[in-house]
Scaffold this motif. Structure first.
Motif, short mmCIF file in Angstrom:
data_model
loop_
_atom_site.label_atom_id
_atom_site.label_comp_id
_atom_site.label_asym_id
_atom_site.label_seq_id
_atom_site.Cartn_x
_atom_site.Cartn_y
_atom_site.Cartn_z
N GLU A 226 5.20 15.11 -16.08
CA GLU A 226 4.55 16.31 -15.58
C GLU A 226 3.45 16.72 -16.56
O GLU A 226 3.62 16.61 -17.79
CB GLU A 226 5.55 17.45 -15.44
N GLY A 227 2.31 17.15 -16.05
CA GLY A 227 1.22 17.54 -16.93
C GLY A 227 0.17 18.33 -16.17
O GLY A 227 0.45 18.90 -15.11
N MET A 233 -9.17 14.50 -17.85
CA MET A 233 -8.04 13.85 -18.54
C MET A 233 -6.73 14.47 -18.04
O MET A 233 -6.68 15.63 -17.65
CB MET A 233 -8.14 14.04 -20.06
N PHE A 234 -5.67 13.64 -18.09
CA PHE A 234 -4.34 14.13 -17.76
C PHE A 234 -3.60 14.34 -19.07
O PHE A 234 -3.49 13.44 -19.91
CB PHE A 234 -3.58 13.12 -16.91
N ARG A 235 -3.09 15.56 -19.25
CA ARG A 235 -2.44 15.90 -20.51
C ARG A 235 -0.97 16.20 -20.26
O ARG A 235 -0.62 17.11 -19.50
CB ARG A 235 -3.15 17.09 -21.16
N ALA A 236 -0.12 15.40 -20.91
CA ALA A 236 1.32 15.60 -20.86
C ALA A 236 1.83 15.78 -22.28
O ALA A 236 1.32 15.13 -23.21
CB ALA A 236 2.01 14.40 -20.20
N ALA A 246 -12.03 9.75 -10.86
CA ALA A 246 -13.00 10.81 -10.55
C ALA A 246 -12.47 11.75 -9.49
O ALA A 246 -12.01 11.32 -8.43
CB ALA A 246 -14.32 10.19 -10.10
N GLY A 247 -12.51 13.04 -9.75
CA GLY A 247 -12.10 14.04 -8.78
C GLY A 247 -10.61 14.30 -8.69
O GLY A 247 -10.18 15.21 -7.98
N ALA A 248 -9.80 13.51 -9.39
CA ALA A 248 -8.34 13.68 -9.29
C ALA A 248 -7.88 14.88 -10.10
O ALA A 248 -8.35 15.10 -11.22
CB ALA A 248 -7.64 12.41 -9.79
N ARG A 249 -6.94 15.64 -9.52
CA ARG A 249 -6.35 16.77 -10.23
C ARG A 249 -4.83 16.74 -10.02
O ARG A 249 -4.24 17.63 -9.39
CB ARG A 249 -6.94 18.09 -9.74
N ALA A 325 -0.10 0.25 -13.13
CA ALA A 325 1.25 0.76 -13.36
C ALA A 325 1.35 2.25 -13.11
O ALA A 325 2.44 2.83 -13.23
CB ALA A 325 1.69 0.46 -14.80
N MET A 326 0.23 2.89 -12.71
CA MET A 326 0.21 4.34 -12.62
C MET A 326 -0.10 4.81 -11.20
O MET A 326 -0.95 4.24 -10.52
CB MET A 326 -0.84 4.91 -13.58
N SER A 327 0.61 5.84 -10.78
CA SER A 327 0.32 6.54 -9.53
C SER A 327 0.16 8.02 -9.83
O SER A 327 0.98 8.60 -10.54
CB SER A 327 1.45 6.36 -8.51
N TRP A 328 -0.90 8.60 -9.29
CA TRP A 328 -1.17 10.02 -9.54
C TRP A 328 -0.72 10.83 -8.33
O TRP A 328 -1.02 10.49 -7.20
CB TRP A 328 -2.66 10.23 -9.77
N ILE A 329 -0.01 11.92 -8.61
CA ILE A 329 0.52 12.75 -7.53
C ILE A 329 0.19 14.21 -7.78
O ILE A 329 0.39 14.72 -8.89
CB ILE A 329 2.06 12.59 -7.41
N GLU A 330 -0.32 14.84 -6.74
CA GLU A 330 -0.43 16.29 -6.77
C GLU A 330 0.75 16.83 -5.98
O GLU A 330 0.83 16.64 -4.76
CB GLU A 330 -1.73 16.78 -6.15
N ASP A 331 1.68 17.44 -6.68
CA ASP A 331 2.85 18.00 -6.01
C ASP A 331 2.44 19.34 -5.42
O ASP A 331 2.30 20.33 -6.13
CB ASP A 331 4.01 18.17 -6.99
N PHE A 332 2.27 19.36 -4.10
CA PHE A 332 1.69 20.53 -3.45
C PHE A 332 2.57 21.78 -3.59
O PHE A 332 2.08 22.88 -3.76
CB PHE A 332 1.44 20.23 -1.97
N GLU A 333 3.88 21.59 -3.52
CA GLU A 333 4.78 22.75 -3.64
C GLU A 333 4.69 23.34 -5.04
O GLU A 333 4.67 24.55 -5.22
CB GLU A 333 6.22 22.34 -3.31
N THR A 334 4.66 22.47 -6.06
CA THR A 334 4.55 22.94 -7.43
C THR A 334 3.23 23.68 -7.64
O THR A 334 3.17 24.76 -8.22
CB THR A 334 4.64 21.76 -8.43
N ALA A 335 2.15 23.08 -7.14
CA ALA A 335 0.83 23.69 -7.32
C ALA A 335 0.76 25.05 -6.63
O ALA A 335 0.23 26.02 -7.16
CB ALA A 335 -0.25 22.77 -6.75
#
Length: 340
Positions: A226-227, A233-236, A246-249, A325-335
């Motif tokens: 989680e981060g 950049m993704f910070r954990a 690009a554009g990922a959050r 090896a990486m998948s990026w997920i925006e957890d909508f409920e968390t957000a």
């Protein structure tokens, strides 16, 4: 709370869709609604373009294989397969021909006169399949079809169902809690939770690029960080910043255990994520070693082939996560919760 709430699903002709999820998620209720064993409070159920939500099961032109097979003990294999045709007033000559064809399709033509009590679990399963297919249904429904079989027979029957479904070209909807079964048999998998479909996609899409945190975790992801996204950049906590597409959050990063690498503690490989790790545990299973790592405050899983030099608990290494090896997920409920 509704057992099924707002489920919407289109199944194309000839397609196979799995309803996958934990116990109590609504998958079996959904199947029973389609079968006609439960009437919906609202909504439509269309089979072949025809509304059937008020029709009884025998008028829906469906074939169903139950979890416990539900064979008639007083009827032979041929008698069980013929039952649906008798209820549809099919002539004796055509009935005998179709029963013989269906039993041959599942490899039981020599056991036509055998009773269920004298059959193995796999043979009973084949009879149940033949009984469902012999009526030439528009839709085949399978309710946890392999759950009562042992591990070896389960794989064999999984392959048999895939063969029969392809051979018959039949539209199929099946329920399972077994991820491996769903990913192996289905063209698309509908992952369910609390009466809703969380995500519906091909097996490759779900395993490579799950869109929801629930999907990733249910499909076995154990290395989830989680981060927050900040300035590209993704910070954990406790890890170096990781470059983002690009554009990922995203709110979470999922690391695939089989694609992570372990190198010497003094190496400096080129990858989006490289972090110092300590081996906490190592377990050999089949042709792979499953490592549990301490990476900062995180506990991560890595799966490496047994052909690689083994690392013992207490050893230090560098964890290397390449892009695949990486998948990026925006957890909508968390957000949404954070925004509120």
């Amino acid at each position: 709370m509704a057992a099924v709430d707002g489920v919407s699903l289109d199944v194309a002709r000839g397609e196979c869709i799995a309803l996958l999820g934990p116990s109590g998620c609504g998958k079996t209720t959904t199947l029973r609604l389609v079968a006609g064993f439960i009437a919906p409070d609202s909504g439509r159920i269309l089979i072949g373009g025809r509304a059937v939500e008020r029709d009884p099961p025998h008028r829906r032109q469906i074939g169903m294989v139950f979890q416990n097979y539900a064979l008639f003990p007083h009827l032979t294999a041929a008698g069980n397969v013929a039952f649906g045709l008798e209820m549809r007033n099919v002539s004796r000559a055509e009935r005998d021909s179709r029963v013989a064809e269906a039993l041959a399709m599942v490899g039981l033509d020599r056991l036509a006169d055998r009773y269920p009590a004298r059959m193995s679990g796999g043979q009973q399963q084949r009879v149940a399949l033949a009984r469902a297919l012999v009526i030439r249904p528009e839709l085949l429904l399978l309710d946890e079809p392999l759950s009562n079989l042992d591990a070896g027979l389960r794989v064999e029957m999984r392959e048999e169902i895939a063969r029969l479904r392809t051979q018959a070209g039949i539209t199929t909807l099946f329920v399972t809690h077994d991820q491996e079964e769903a990913l192996a048999l289905a063209d698309r998998v509908a992952v369910m939770d609390r009466g809703r479909i969380v995500e519906c996609a091909s097996p490759a899409e779900l395993t490579e690029h799950p869109r929801h945190l629930f999907t990733a975790r249910f499909l076995g992801a154990r290395s989830v960080l989680e981060g927050r996204a900040e300035a590209g950049m993704f910070r954990a906590a406790g890890l170096p910043p990781i470059p983002l597409p690009a554009g990922a959050r995203p709110t979470h990063l999922v690391l695939r255990a089989a694609r992570l690498r372990l190198t010497g503690p003094d190496s400096a490989p080129d990858a989006p994520l490289v972090a110092a790790a300590r081996i906490e545990a190592a377990t050999r299973l089949d042709d792979a070693v499953h490592y549990e790592l301490a990476v900062g405050a995180h506990r991560l899983r890595v799966r490496r082939p047994t052909a690689e030099p083994a690392l013992s608990p207490g050893a230090h290494a560098m964890l290397v996560a390449p892009t695949d090896a990486m998948s990026w997920i925006e957890d909508f409920e968390t957000a949404a919760g954070e925004a509120a």
